[in-house]
Design a protein around this motif. Structure first.
Motif, PDB file in Angstrom:
ATOM      1  N   VAL A   1       0.898  -1.200   0.041  1.00 15.81           N
ATOM      2  CA  VAL A   1      -0.033  -0.085   0.026  1.00 15.81           C
ATOM      3  C   VAL A   1       0.906   1.369   0.048  1.00 15.81           C
ATOM      4  CG1 VAL A   1      -1.733   1.312   1.292  1.00 15.81           C
ATOM      5  CG2 VAL A   1      -1.858  -1.150   1.276  1.00 15.81           C
ATOM      6  N   ARG A   2       0.939   1.934  -0.823  1.00 17.73           N
ATOM      7  CA  ARG A   2       1.598   2.993  -1.233  1.00 17.73           C
ATOM      8  C   ARG A   2       1.870   4.102   0.224  1.00 17.73           C
ATOM      9  NH1 ARG A   2       6.056   4.328  -4.295  1.00 17.73           N
ATOM     10  NH2 ARG A   2       5.004   3.225  -5.858  1.00 17.73           N
ATOM     11  N   ASP A   3       3.083   4.222   0.475  1.00 19.84           N
ATOM     12  CA  ASP A   3       3.304   5.180   1.690  1.00 19.84           C
ATOM     13  C   ASP A   3       2.704   4.670   2.785  1.00 19.84           C
ATOM     14  OD1 ASP A   3       4.741   6.934   0.134  1.00 19.84           O
ATOM     15  OD2 ASP A   3       2.907   7.968  -0.472  1.00 19.84           O
ATOM     16  N   VAL A   4       2.385   3.370   2.994  1.00 20.66           N
ATOM     17  CA  VAL A   4       1.618   2.793   4.197  1.00 20.66           C
ATOM     18  C   VAL A   4       2.511   1.335   4.573  1.00 20.66           C
ATOM     19  CG1 VAL A   4      -0.334   1.730   5.157  1.00 20.66           C
ATOM     20  CG2 VAL A   4      -0.521   3.634   3.596  1.00 20.66           C
ATOM     21  N   LEU A   5       2.495   0.539   3.651  1.00 17.73           N
ATOM     22  CA  LEU A   5       2.983  -0.867   4.001  1.00 17.73           C
ATOM     23  C   LEU A   5       4.009  -1.165   2.528  1.00 17.73           C
ATOM     24  CD1 LEU A   5       3.349  -3.544   5.420  1.00 17.73           C
ATOM     25  CD2 LEU A   5       1.489  -4.152   4.265  1.00 17.73           C
ATOM     26  N   ARG A   6       5.396  -1.543   2.935  1.00 17.49           N
ATOM     27  CA  ARG A   6       6.279  -1.727   2.321  1.00 17.49           C
ATOM     28  C   ARG A   6       6.976  -3.003   3.004  1.00 17.49           C
ATOM     29  NH1 ARG A   6       8.843   0.896  -1.820  1.00 17.49           N
ATOM     30  NH2 ARG A   6      11.029   0.361  -2.481  1.00 17.49           N
ATOM     31  N   LEU A   7       7.243  -3.941   1.746  1.00 18.40           N
ATOM     32  CA  LEU A   7       7.694  -5.484   2.072  1.00 18.40           C
ATOM     33  C   LEU A   7       9.222  -5.835   1.454  1.00 18.40           C
ATOM     34  CD1 LEU A   7       4.519  -7.639   2.003  1.00 18.40           C
ATOM     35  CD2 LEU A   7       5.760  -6.884   4.012  1.00 18.40           C
ATOM     36  N   GLN A   8       9.758  -6.626   1.969  1.00 18.69           N
ATOM     37  CA  GLN A   8      11.064  -7.088   1.394  1.00 18.69           C
ATOM     38  C   GLN A   8      10.756  -8.690   1.664  1.00 18.69           C
ATOM     39  OE1 GLN A   8      14.324  -6.054   3.484  1.00 18.69           O
ATOM     40  NE2 GLN A   8      14.441  -3.790   2.340  1.00 18.69           N
ATOM     41  N   ILE A   9      11.029  -9.462   0.533  1.00 22.62           N
ATOM     42  CA  ILE A   9      10.967 -10.956   0.323  1.00 22.62           C
ATOM     43  C   ILE A   9      12.354 -11.293  -0.177  1.00 22.62           C
ATOM     44  CG2 ILE A   9       9.783 -13.006  -0.347  1.00 22.62           C
ATOM     45  CD1 ILE A   9       7.292 -11.256  -0.582  1.00 22.62           C
ATOM     46  N   GLY A  10      12.945 -12.198   0.534  1.00 27.48           N
ATOM     47  CA  GLY A  10      14.332 -12.601   0.211  1.00 27.48           C
ATOM     48  C   GLY A  10      15.189 -13.584   0.770  1.00 27.48           C
ATOM     49  N   LEU A  11      16.431 -13.894   0.500  1.00 29.18           N
ATOM     50  CA  LEU A  11      17.424 -14.646   1.126  1.00 29.18           C
ATOM     51  C   LEU A  11      18.745 -14.143   1.621  1.00 29.18           C
ATOM     52  CD1 LEU A  11      17.199 -17.766  -1.289  1.00 29.18           C
ATOM     53  CD2 LEU A  11      16.415 -17.768   0.991  1.00 29.18           C
ATOM     54  N   ASP A  12      19.057 -14.296   2.797  1.00 29.19           N
ATOM     55  CA  ASP A  12      20.395 -13.854   3.181  1.00 29.19           C
ATOM     56  C   ASP A  12      21.258 -15.249   3.285  1.00 29.19           C
ATOM     57  OD1 ASP A  12      19.812 -11.319   3.637  1.00 29.19           O
ATOM     58  OD2 ASP A  12      19.328 -11.780   5.826  1.00 29.19           O
ATOM     59  N   GLY A  13      22.602 -14.979   2.721  1.00 25.26           N
ATOM     60  CA  GLY A  13      23.485 -16.208   2.692  1.00 25.26           C
ATOM     61  C   GLY A  13      25.010 -15.899   2.989  1.00 25.26           C
ATOM     62  N   ARG A  14      25.535 -16.848   3.982  1.00 27.37           N
ATOM     63  CA  ARG A  14      26.912 -16.610   4.303  1.00 27.37           C
ATOM     64  C   ARG A  14      27.746 -17.639   4.118  1.00 27.37           C
ATOM     65  NH1 ARG A  14      26.804 -12.394   7.788  1.00 27.37           N
ATOM     66  NH2 ARG A  14      24.768 -11.613   8.469  1.00 27.37           N
ATOM     67  N   PHE A  15      29.020 -17.610   3.862  1.00 33.08           N
ATOM     68  CA  PHE A  15      29.838 -18.541   3.247  1.00 33.08           C
ATOM     69  C   PHE A  15      31.313 -18.147   3.586  1.00 33.08           C
ATOM     70  CE2 PHE A  15      32.632 -20.393   0.112  1.00 33.08           C
ATOM     71  CZ  PHE A  15      32.234 -21.737   0.088  1.00 33.08           C
ATOM     72  N   ASN A  16      32.337 -19.447   3.907  1.00 34.03           N
ATOM     73  CA  ASN A  16      33.457 -19.063   4.044  1.00 34.03           C
ATOM     74  C   ASN A  16      34.308 -20.264   3.538  1.00 34.03           C
ATOM     75  OD1 ASN A  16      32.941 -19.453   7.120  1.00 34.03           O
ATOM     76  ND2 ASN A  16      34.837 -20.355   6.572  1.00 34.03           N
TER      77      ASN A  16
END
Length: 704
Positions: free
Chosen positions: A607-622
């Protein structure tokens, strides 16, 4: 605006919030909110179309004009912010300013040690110990070294927050995960309020810990800071009380890699650990207080039009006092553990064997209760000269004298007769100085020197220099920085003197010598930075495979290269952080060749200027290497050559949203467990990271 961008770039982590800073100031400028040098004053009369002040209603009682923020610590762009925070410098009359991040940036990363560049070597769960993967970010604390593995959680004089807020502010956060009997919990609350534009106070409290996915891993971490500040035109004072309390059960790590891979153990709590008793535990307590104050003596006449002495020739005199006491109590029972797959016999069958985690029991062969105590009282007297303009070519010249009085206490063998504890007092004397300046908005430079002529650390010296060059391409700042440092430091008291149930030593060590060079190039508006470090260390002190202190007789060269670039294609974000490291002696300073943190997500308005979303993945590696392990009795990371860890991707899937003043995330941590990877999800040798579990977090801010 460009000045603020350059200032925030120097603050660790601030580069990730450049959109917040720039948008805040640009919006304020568009709305005319920064016409006043110190931001809007709600008690001033607005101007009419001709620039004249509007006629007051003489039938009403005249309101008193409220003074603006007049401190020389903050420039115009910082004053224009509605809310901001800062840290105070331990020795110099300076502060480091940071924004209040209320955006979605990194909010779903609930382990604080994972928020900087590629993260840390971690013991496992929330509230437990960690060590930065990047060698050049590792703490070099001289004081209570046993607490340094908790650096990401504990307060100290230079990381206590001070706030300036236009309205009273309360921010609360709560996060939890897992089943009730294994739950991780993170609760934080902050209240900040200004009594006047120059005077305010704040309270920060954090309770973080886990009930333990693995056996004997319960951890409770409580941190409190109560701070007061007054940043007036001439007089400034910063005072705070802080308390750190940590309780951690110790399990010594898994008995063998096979126990992590074996599907016989359906629950993590069934995986056998090396310290097989509930009494193996560390308890840390820290109480501290500090106050630092300074008074400005202008060398030029101050008029009513001078809102600040930052542009006048001025001399500042000040004093800084700090009291800090730390204690650590370690307990355990003499209970051997069984490794069911210790080795194979001549027929290739596994043979079990019993082992003791500790080889020696010097005081009591049945149980341990090691108690250590350290106290430091510090005084610093300083003078700061401001020859012309605080932001001039030679902005400030600093000089100071200091004294640190240390008290160390531990049980020794001779104390069997007295029934008490041995106390040792040591005193350090030192002098220090610095000079810094700017050439408009294009060049910033500083240099510093600290020397201990006598006392406990007699002969120690610290030399540093920094140069920052800023250019502009179509209005976007391009920043090139260089740093140099050279340290000659004494070993801390506990590295030379320790008597405990499992470890004892009493031998002088040579001073460590370290020279560092750093170069960094960044373009904040395009979320890009690249840097390189080169370090040469001689007589390096470390903890060896047997847990005892060791000192390398020679030099070790260490090279690190770091790059960060965040790409954006519409709503798609591809954030990348990569670190390469080379050590000429992996037995002294073990580091992985490659470490990386990648975060790929899609961000959009629901909803513009009301609700903002992020959907994704975080990855760590060594990459695979002989990672340090953790010793509970010593509370240190030590070098080992028995077990390699790495080549395992650790992935988190998340959904994160911001609805007005509320932030929330849903995350499944370690989403790839059992799906792919080598099944060895270790970061520190022998200590498995948490298995897959669901997390939820919420943060809410109130401003009135």
């Amino acid at each position: 605006m460009t000045l603020l961008s350059g200032l925030l770039l120097a603050v660790p982590g601030a580069v990730r919030s450049q959109n917040f800073d720039a948008s805040t100031l640009m919006r304020a400028q568009r709305n005319g909110e920064t016409n006043n040098l110190y931001g809007n004053n709600p008690f001033e009369q607005p101007e009419d179309e001709n620039g004249e002040g509007q006629q007051q209603d003489t039938t009403k009682k005249e309101r008193k004009i409220r003074k603006p923020l007049e401190s020389y610590f903050f420039d115009d762009s910082v004053r224009a912010l509605n809310n901001f925070r800062w840290h105070v410098n331990r020795e110099y009359n300076r502060v480091t300013v940071m924004p209040l991040d209320t955006t979605l940036t990194d909010y779903r990363i609930d382990y604080p040690f994972f928020r900087e560049d590629v993260g840390d070597i971690a013991q496992g769960a929330l509230g437990q110990t960690s060590l930065p993967l990047n060698y050049f970010r590792r703490p070099q604390d001289f004081d209570f070294s046993f607490a340094s593995p908790y650096y990401a959680y504990t307060y100290n004089m230079e990381n206590v927050d001070f706030y300036n807020t236009k309205k009273p502010m309360i921010r609360m956060s709560y996060e939890e995960s897992g089943q009730k009997r294994f739950r991780e919990e993170n609760f934080e609350i902050m209240h900040a309020q200004n009594i006047s534009p120059t005077t305010g106070f704040n309270v920060d409290y954090k309770a973080r810990g886990t009930r333990g996915q693995y056996v004997w891993s319960r951890t409770k971490n409580h941190n409190l800071a109560v701070a007061f500040s007054h940043t007036g035109k001439r007089y400034s004072v910063h005072a705070a009380y802080y308390n750190n309390k940590i309780e951690q059960q110790e399990n010594g790590g898994v008995v063998g890699v096979w126990a992590l891979r074996d599907t016989v153990f359906e629950m993590p709590s069934g995986i056998p650990m090396k310290l097989a008793d509930a009494e193996a535990k560390n308890v840390y307590r820290n109480n501290a207080f500090f106050v630092t104050q300074s008074f400005a003596i202008p060398l030029q006449r101050v008029t009513e039009s001078d809102f600040s002495v930052a542009n006048l020739s001025t001399v500042y005199v000040g004093h800084s006092f700090e009291y800090s006491s730390w204690s650590k109590v370690y307990t355990d029972l003499n209970m051997p553990y069984t490794d069911e797959r210790d080795h194979r016999d001549e027929n290739g069958e596994f043979v079990s064997a019993e082992h003791n985690y500790y080889d020696d029991w010097f005081i009591n062969p049945q149980q341990t209760r090691d108690s250590l105590y350290e106290r430091v009282i510090s005084n610093r007297f300083f003078v700061q000269a401001q020859p012309w303009d605080r932001n001039g070519v030679v902005g400030t010249i600093d000089a100071g004298l200091g004294i640190d009085m240390h008290t160390y206490s531990q049980f020794e063998l001779k104390d069997y007769l007295t029934g008490g504890y041995t106390k040792v007092d040591k005193t350090s004397y030192f002098a220090y100085g610095a000079v810094s300046g700017k050439i408009k908005k294009y060049v910033g430079w500083d240099a510093n020197l600290k020397f201990y002529p006598s006392g406990y650390r007699g002969g120690d010296i610290e030399i540093g220099a920094h140069l920052a060059l800023t250019g502009y391409l179509r209005g976007h700042p391009l920043i090139l920085e260089g740093r140099f440092s050279m340290d000659r430091r004494s070993p801390n008291y506990w590295q030379e003197n320790l008597f405990s149930n499992h470890y004892r030593w009493s031998a002088p060590l040579n001073k460590e010598n370290e020279t560092r060079f750093e170069v960094k190039f960044s373009v904040p508006d395009y979320a890009f930075e690249a840097g390189a470090w080169q370090g040469v260390l001689s007589d390096k002190i470390y903890y060896g495979p047997d847990g005892n202190v060791a000192q390398h007789d020679g030099s070790v060269s260490l090279t690190s290269v770091y790059a960060r670039k965040d790409f954006r294609l519409g709503g798609l974000h591809l954030d990348n952080r990569v670190l390469l490291q080379w050590s000429t002696d992996q037995e002294v300073i073990p580091v992985p060749l490659l470490s990386a943190f990648l975060s790929y997500y899609y961000e959009f308005w629901v909803v513009r200027d009301v609700l903002r979303l992020q959907i994704g993945l975080d990855g760590r590696f060594n990459t695979r290497y002989y990672a340090p392990s953790y010793n509970p009795a010593l509370s240190v990371y030590y070098n080992q050559r028995e077990m390699e860890v790495g080549n395992y991707p650790y992935l988190d899937a998340f959904v994160m949203g911001k609805w007005k003043r509320m932030r929330i995330f849903l995350k499944y941590q370690h989403v790839n467990k059992g799906l792919f990877g080598n099944g060895e999800y270790f970061s520190a040798a022998g200590y498995p990271l948490n298995p897959g579990m669901f997390k939820i977090g919420i943060s809410w801010g109130f401003y009135d």
